[in-house]
Design a protein around this motif. Structure first.
Motif, PDB file in Angstrom:
ATOM      1  N   GLY A   1      36.618  36.066 -25.718  1.00  0.00           N
ATOM      2  CA  GLY A   1      36.402  36.974 -26.821  1.00  0.00           C
ATOM      3  C   GLY A   1      37.696  37.289 -27.538  1.00  0.00           C
ATOM      4  N   ASP A   2      38.215  38.491 -27.329  1.00  0.00           N
ATOM      5  CA  ASP A   2      39.452  38.896 -27.988  1.00  0.00           C
ATOM      6  C   ASP A   2      40.686  38.352 -27.287  1.00  0.00           C
ATOM      7  N   GLY A   3      40.490  37.634 -26.178  1.00  0.00           N
ATOM      8  CA  GLY A   3      41.629  37.096 -25.458  1.00  0.00           C
ATOM      9  C   GLY A   3      42.306  38.106 -24.567  1.00  0.00           C
ATOM     10  N   ILE A   4      41.805  39.318 -24.522  1.00  0.00           N
ATOM     11  CA  ILE A   4      42.420  40.377 -23.717  1.00  0.00           C
ATOM     12  C   ILE A   4      41.540  40.703 -22.521  1.00  0.00           C
ATOM     13  N   ARG A   5      40.350  41.112 -22.782  1.00  0.00           N
ATOM     14  CA  ARG A   5      39.452  41.511 -21.695  1.00  0.00           C
ATOM     15  C   ARG A   5      38.989  40.290 -20.899  1.00  0.00           C
ATOM     16  N   GLY A   6      39.023  40.444 -19.589  1.00  0.00           N
ATOM     17  CA  GLY A   6      38.529  39.387 -18.723  1.00  0.00           C
ATOM     18  C   GLY A   6      37.198  39.765 -18.122  1.00  0.00           C
ATOM     19  N   ALA A   7      36.663  38.878 -17.292  1.00  0.00           N
ATOM     20  CA  ALA A   7      35.398  39.120 -16.606  1.00  0.00           C
ATOM     21  C   ALA A   7      35.647  39.146 -15.106  1.00  0.00           C
ATOM     22  N   ALA A   8      35.059  40.125 -14.428  1.00  0.00           N
ATOM     23  CA  ALA A   8      35.152  40.198 -12.968  1.00  0.00           C
ATOM     24  C   ALA A   8      34.174  39.187 -12.380  1.00  0.00           C
ATOM     25  N   LEU A   9      34.690  38.293 -11.548  1.00  0.00           N
ATOM     26  CA  LEU A   9      33.864  37.260 -10.944  1.00  0.00           C
ATOM     27  C   LEU A   9      33.616  37.565  -9.472  1.00  0.00           C
ATOM     28  N   GLY A  10      32.565  36.965  -8.926  1.00  0.00           N
ATOM     29  CA  GLY A  10      32.251  37.198  -7.526  1.00  0.00           C
ATOM     30  C   GLY A  10      32.046  38.686  -7.270  1.00  0.00           C
ATOM     31  N   SER A  11      32.625  39.174  -6.174  1.00  0.00           N
ATOM     32  CA  SER A  11      32.507  40.593  -5.837  1.00  0.00           C
ATOM     33  C   SER A  11      33.755  41.379  -6.221  1.00  0.00           C
ATOM     34  N   ALA A  12      34.668  40.767  -7.002  1.00  0.00           N
ATOM     35  CA  ALA A  12      35.891  41.463  -7.414  1.00  0.00           C
ATOM     36  C   ALA A  12      35.534  42.666  -8.280  1.00  0.00           C
ATOM     37  N   PRO A  13      36.215  43.797  -8.089  1.00  0.00           N
ATOM     38  CA  PRO A  13      35.878  44.998  -8.862  1.00  0.00           C
ATOM     39  C   PRO A  13      36.288  44.894 -10.323  1.00  0.00           C
ATOM     40  N   VAL A  14      37.294  44.073 -10.604  1.00  0.00           N
ATOM     41  CA  VAL A  14      37.822  43.866 -11.951  1.00  0.00           C
ATOM     42  C   VAL A  14      38.304  42.415 -12.034  1.00  0.00           C
ATOM     43  N   PRO A  15      38.617  41.908 -13.228  1.00  0.00           N
ATOM     44  CA  PRO A  15      39.201  40.565 -13.305  1.00  0.00           C
ATOM     45  C   PRO A  15      40.483  40.477 -12.490  1.00  0.00           C
ATOM     46  N   LEU A  16      40.708  39.321 -11.886  1.00  0.00           N
ATOM     47  CA  LEU A  16      41.919  39.065 -11.106  1.00  0.00           C
ATOM     48  C   LEU A  16      42.780  38.043 -11.839  1.00  0.00           C
TER      49      LEU A  16
ATOM     50  N   VAL B   1      52.876  46.930  -0.645  1.00  0.00           N
ATOM     51  CA  VAL B   1      52.474  45.527  -0.669  1.00  0.00           C
ATOM     52  C   VAL B   1      51.167  45.402   0.103  1.00  0.00           C
ATOM     53  N   VAL B   2      50.114  44.968  -0.563  1.00  0.00           N
ATOM     54  CA  VAL B   2      48.829  44.796   0.098  1.00  0.00           C
ATOM     55  C   VAL B   2      48.895  43.482   0.872  1.00  0.00           C
ATOM     56  N   HIS B   3      48.875  43.563   2.201  1.00  0.00           N
ATOM     57  CA  HIS B   3      49.021  42.339   2.988  1.00  0.00           C
ATOM     58  C   HIS B   3      48.222  42.439   4.283  1.00  0.00           C
ATOM     59  N   GLY B   4      47.873  41.273   4.812  1.00  0.00           N
ATOM     60  CA  GLY B   4      47.098  41.218   6.043  1.00  0.00           C
ATOM     61  C   GLY B   4      46.077  40.097   5.970  1.00  0.00           C
ATOM     62  N   THR B   5      44.996  40.249   6.706  1.00  0.00           N
ATOM     63  CA  THR B   5      43.916  39.264   6.675  1.00  0.00           C
ATOM     64  C   THR B   5      43.217  39.331   5.313  1.00  0.00           C
ATOM     65  N   PRO B   6      42.461  38.311   4.947  1.00  0.00           N
ATOM     66  CA  PRO B   6      41.764  38.347   3.656  1.00  0.00           C
ATOM     67  C   PRO B   6      40.885  39.586   3.473  1.00  0.00           C
ATOM     68  N   ASP B   7      40.170  39.983   4.525  1.00  0.00           N
ATOM     69  CA  ASP B   7      39.325  41.170   4.411  1.00  0.00           C
ATOM     70  C   ASP B   7      40.161  42.418   4.163  1.00  0.00           C
ATOM     71  N   ALA B   8      41.299  42.527   4.853  1.00  0.00           N
ATOM     72  CA  ALA B   8      42.162  43.691   4.677  1.00  0.00           C
ATOM     73  C   ALA B   8      42.734  43.739   3.264  1.00  0.00           C
ATOM     74  N   VAL B   9      43.120  42.573   2.746  1.00  0.00           N
ATOM     75  CA  VAL B   9      43.666  42.527   1.388  1.00  0.00           C
ATOM     76  C   VAL B   9      42.583  42.881   0.376  1.00  0.00           C
ATOM     77  N   ARG B  10      41.383  42.361   0.581  1.00  0.00           N
ATOM     78  CA  ARG B  10      40.288  42.697  -0.331  1.00  0.00           C
ATOM     79  C   ARG B  10      40.046  44.206  -0.343  1.00  0.00           C
ATOM     80  N   GLN B  11      40.016  44.811   0.829  1.00  0.00           N
ATOM     81  CA  GLN B  11      39.799  46.248   0.899  1.00  0.00           C
ATOM     82  C   GLN B  11      40.926  47.012   0.207  1.00  0.00           C
ATOM     83  N   GLY B  12      42.173  46.554   0.397  1.00  0.00           N
ATOM     84  CA  GLY B  12      43.303  47.210  -0.237  1.00  0.00           C
ATOM     85  C   GLY B  12      43.257  47.101  -1.753  1.00  0.00           C
ATOM     86  N   LEU B  13      42.887  45.936  -2.260  1.00  0.00           N
ATOM     87  CA  LEU B  13      42.789  45.757  -3.703  1.00  0.00           C
ATOM     88  C   LEU B  13      41.639  46.565  -4.277  1.00  0.00           C
TER      89      LEU B  13
END
Length: 381
Positions: free
Chosen positions: A19-34, A326-338
């Motif tokens: 669209g405007d080149g600014i706003r992204g789309a959140a994919l999968g279960s991400a809360p916002v675009p990554l 720094v959000v770090h750890g296992t993938p699940d831990a990082v997902r929860q932190g983000l």
């Protein structure tokens, strides 16, 4: 046979999808675009050439997995960071990607003549139509002596008076919109809009969207007042994140660019299969920061060197504070932190920077985070 290249078709698709080149789309279960912020780090025992190859690998991985954008940041006189020339890196990355947005996070505007930046990013726009971002900062991206060498002056213009003027001048060059009678009215940034108004011109009116970057309230207020998107450096100024975003939203005035605020935050995050391995990797970045803050910048140390290093009491306090953001750890831990960070800050986008000694660990981290959110796998490179 059509003369249209695959890259041009991919770029036009990117314009349509974003669209405007600014706003992204959140994919999968991400809360916002990554998205991805890459410092193109150089580890001990590695070369700058290897770091650039890793940058290409990360950009292509990010594109394949559905990350919205990939930015590089201008730094100078830092042996462990090979991103001193964002425009050069972005041109290289444009040749190796097709859809993902590419940009600067950011170009330090006071280091450059606005016309030069308009020309560089106009050229990038011609290379990758519709997928180039121009993020701007007002800090030097280095120490004072190096900034003076870059600018050929002892006076560093970073104040409230200078940056808005530089920004206004750059915008005029990008839009080719100096009024009649202005000293620069007959000067045109090329490639740029002037080519569309020349006889036979068919130049696209699109130009890279501007972002303001910051780690305090100055750019937050300025971005809001101009109705521009804002990127905050949470990864090294976490205590100021919420106040700056609140100030941006309170200052926001709708513009032709945005009808409502849009803010992303840079987040240091690294995932590994095991928590211990993630800790080993992020400790390398912490030691790098200790050395940088004490006037000893160098290559990013190996995990073995970082583990063996004996931090004094003052350094240990800094490291504990640094790693706390720094959000770090296992993938699940990082997902929860983000997830928690997105909820706490209300950020519209998370831009992840994975700083570690080796490219393999950084690449693996982005894959693991993408898996944790169920992002599309794309085609295997």
């Amino acid at each position: 046979m059509s003369g249209e290249s695959d890259q041009t078709r991919g770029s036009e698709e990117a314009i349509s999808e974003s669209g405007d080149g600014i706003r992204g789309a959140a994919l999968g279960s991400a809360p916002v675009p990554l998205s991805v912020l890459d410092l193109v780090t150089v580890g001990a025992g590695h070369t700058a050439s290897g770091a650039v190859r890793t940058a290409v690998d990360i950009a292509r991985t990010a594109e394949r997995r559905g990350f919205h954008r990939y930015w590089v940041a201008e730094h100078h006189s830092m042996p462990g960071v090979a991103s001193s020339s964002p425009a050069v890196l972005l041109a290289h990355l444009a040749a190796h990607t097709e859809r993902i947005r590419l940009g600067s996070g950011g170009v330090m505007l006071p280091n450059h003549a606005p016309l030069v930046i308009a020309e560089q990013f106009g050229t990038l726009e011609a290379m990758a139509p519709g997928r180039v971002d121009l993020g701007l900062g007002r800090a030097p991206g280095t120490d004072g002596a190096t900034a003076a060498a870059l600018r050929r002056t002892e006076r560093l213009n970073e104040g409230a008076d200078d940056f808005p003027q530089q920004l206004a001048e750059l915008t005029r060059f990008l839009d080719d919109s100096f009024p009649d009678g202005h000293p620069y009215a007959k000067i045109h940034a090329v490639p740029g809009p002037v080519q569309a108004t020349s006889p036979g011109g068919v130049q696209s009116a699109h130009r890279p969207p501007l972002w303001l970057l910051g780690s305090s309230g100055f750019s937050a207020r300025l971005a809001g007042s101009l109705g521009l998107p804002f990127a905050f450096a949470h990864h090294f100024s976490a205590a100021n994140t919420v106040p700056a975003l609140d100030l941006y939203r309170a200052s926001f005035r709708p513009s032709e660019v945005l009808s409502e605020p849009y803010a992303l935050i840079g987040v240091a995050a690294l995932a590994a299969e095991e928590e211990h391995e993630a800790r080993r990797q992020v400790l390398t970045g912490a030691l790098s920061m200790v050395r940088l803050r004490t006037g000893r910048p160098g290559l990013v140390p190996s995990p073995e060197e970082a583990e063996a290093y004996r931090f004094n009491e003052l350094e240990r306090g800094f490291v504990d504070s640094w790693l706390g953001n720094v959000v770090h750890g296992t993938p699940d831990a990082v997902r929860q932190g983000l997830d928690e960070l997105a909820k706490r800050t209300g950020a519209d986008e998370l831009m992840i920077t994975a700083n570690a000694h080796g490219g393999a660990a950084r690449l693996r981290s982005y894959e693991l985070i993408a898996d944790a959110y169920g992002l599309p796998r794309g085609d295997t490179p």
